[in-house]
Design an enzyme around this catalytic site. Sequence first.
Site, PDB file in Angstrom:
ATOM      1  N   ASP A 150      -4.678   1.803  -3.831  1.00 21.51           N
ATOM      2  CA  ASP A 150      -5.260   0.547  -3.342  1.00 21.51           C
ATOM      3  C   ASP A 150      -4.521   0.154  -2.065  1.00 21.51           C
ATOM      4  OD1 ASP A 150      -6.920  -1.817  -3.427  1.00 21.51           O
ATOM      5  OD2 ASP A 150      -5.121  -2.934  -3.971  1.00 21.51           O
ATOM      6  N   SER A 151      -5.137  -0.752  -1.308  1.00 22.10           N
ATOM      7  CA  SER A 151      -4.490  -1.242  -0.096  1.00 22.10           C
ATOM      8  C   SER A 151      -3.214  -2.026  -0.426  1.00 22.10           C
ATOM      9  CB  SER A 151      -5.450  -2.156   0.667  1.00 22.10           C
ATOM     10  OG  SER A 151      -5.759  -3.273  -0.134  1.00 22.10           O
ATOM     11  N   CYS A 195      -9.960   0.504  -5.166  1.00 22.08           N
ATOM     12  CA  CYS A 195     -10.173  -0.452  -4.079  1.00 22.08           C
ATOM     13  C   CYS A 195     -11.654  -0.392  -3.720  1.00 22.08           C
ATOM     14  CB  CYS A 195      -9.302  -0.046  -2.890  1.00 22.08           C
ATOM     15  SG  CYS A 195      -9.607  -1.009  -1.395  1.00 22.08           S
ATOM     16  N   GLU A 230      -1.763 -11.223  -1.801  1.00 23.48           N
ATOM     17  CA  GLU A 230      -0.675 -10.372  -1.271  1.00 23.48           C
ATOM     18  C   GLU A 230       0.555 -11.211  -0.909  1.00 23.48           C
ATOM     19  OE1 GLU A 230      -0.267  -6.899  -0.691  1.00 23.48           O
ATOM     20  OE2 GLU A 230      -1.995  -6.692  -2.007  1.00 23.48           O
ATOM     21  N   CYS A 246     -13.579  -6.889  -5.954  1.00 18.37           N
ATOM     22  CA  CYS A 246     -12.337  -6.567  -5.258  1.00 18.37           C
ATOM     23  C   CYS A 246     -11.278  -6.516  -6.346  1.00 18.37           C
ATOM     24  CB  CYS A 246     -11.984  -7.643  -4.236  1.00 18.37           C
ATOM     25  SG  CYS A 246     -10.316  -7.441  -3.559  1.00 18.37           S
ATOM     26  N   HIS A 261      -8.250  -6.961  -6.356  1.00 15.94           N
ATOM     27  CA  HIS A 261      -7.227  -8.014  -6.318  1.00 15.94           C
ATOM     28  C   HIS A 261      -7.655  -9.261  -7.124  1.00 15.94           C
ATOM     29  CE1 HIS A 261      -5.491  -5.844  -2.912  1.00 15.94           C
ATOM     30  NE2 HIS A 261      -4.518  -6.726  -2.810  1.00 15.94           N
TER      31      HIS A 261
HETATM   32  N1  DGL Z   1      -8.299  -4.356  -3.608  1.00 19.84           N
HETATM   33  C1  DGL Z   1      -9.117  -4.140  -2.445  1.00 19.84           C
HETATM   34  C2  DGL Z   1     -10.587  -4.123  -2.846  1.00 19.84           C
HETATM   35  O1  DGL Z   1     -10.884  -3.880  -4.017  1.00 19.84           O
HETATM   36  C3  DGL Z   1      -8.726  -5.170  -1.410  1.00 19.84           C
HETATM   37  C4  DGL Z   1      -9.014  -4.728  -0.059  1.00 19.84           C
HETATM   38  C5  DGL Z   1      -8.217  -5.385   1.031  1.00 19.84           C
HETATM   39  O2  DGL Z   1      -7.107  -4.903   1.274  1.00 19.84           O
HETATM   40  O3  DGL Z   1      -8.737  -6.294   1.669  1.00 19.84           O
HETATM   41  O4  DGL Z   1     -11.465  -4.296  -2.040  1.00 19.84           O
END
Ligand code: DGL
Length: 277
Positions: A13-14, A76, A161, A195, A197
């Site tokens: 993931d990011s 992600c 984050e 998402c 997150h």
């Molecule tokens: N967890 C990522 C997703 O599911 C977040 C992406 C981001 O870094 O903006 O889209």
Amino acid sequence: MYSTSPGAIGIFDSGYGGLTILNEIRKTLPDYDYIYLGDNARTPYGTRSFDVVYEFTLQAVRKLFERGCQLVILACNTASAKALRSIQQNDLPKLDAARRVLGVVIPTVEALGEISRGGNIGVLGTPGTISSGTYDIEIAKFFPRFRTVSEACPMWVPLIENGEYDKPGADYFVRKNVEELFAQEPDIDTIILGCTHYPLMLPKISEAVAGRAEIVCQGPLVAKSLASYLERHPDMAARCTRGGNVEYLTTENPDRFAAAAANFVEGPVKATRIELA
Ligand code: DGL
């Protein structure tokens, strides 16, 4: 040429969001080994262009392949929406045709038939995921009678984050985006948190939705889909090691990662810093 030896399952993931997927996968498949990679130094991906998300995601997949992963999950939505297809079709055959990269959008969409009662779907996601139209396209393919509206939530990933996900400042943005979604279609019966997150802000999202729709978190759906995939592909299951271990990699400060991740995952978190290029 990469090794053919069995390896851990890679979860990418990011940032921290993929931990919500890792948690559920570990509950369902506790025996496997996992390597989690968070590109925290370059998060968020949600506001980046197609080309950049593709480039960063491919770098992460290569890194996980180098670390021995035969199977990588893009935990992600932004990467699944913007990079997965190109990686599967163009890069995998060149990198190692026997390895696999899977995403989180299809397992989520597939499950909607059993979840949605009225077929009125709302999707909340990053600007990248929403502008890609991936959910609208896939939902229309699987369930042509369903109607989909979606809303981009550009502030949610940065709030998470930066550790503000449970603070009062997050309430404003959560309420704003949820109301904007309902303004498009008041009869939504199912809301996808598109998402990985967003489950970290579930209490605030539930409060804002106030019972008007069912809220779908992807973790359990992705975990179920992965378990079924490994059952249907015993050759791949045999190429994934089983020891119940998790290794954490981050592109940011490892102590910072470990401290933040400890809020989201069970058990000790010791992270290692790596570079992606
Ligand atoms: N967890 C990522 C997703 O599911 C977040 C992406 C981001 O870094 O903006 O889209």
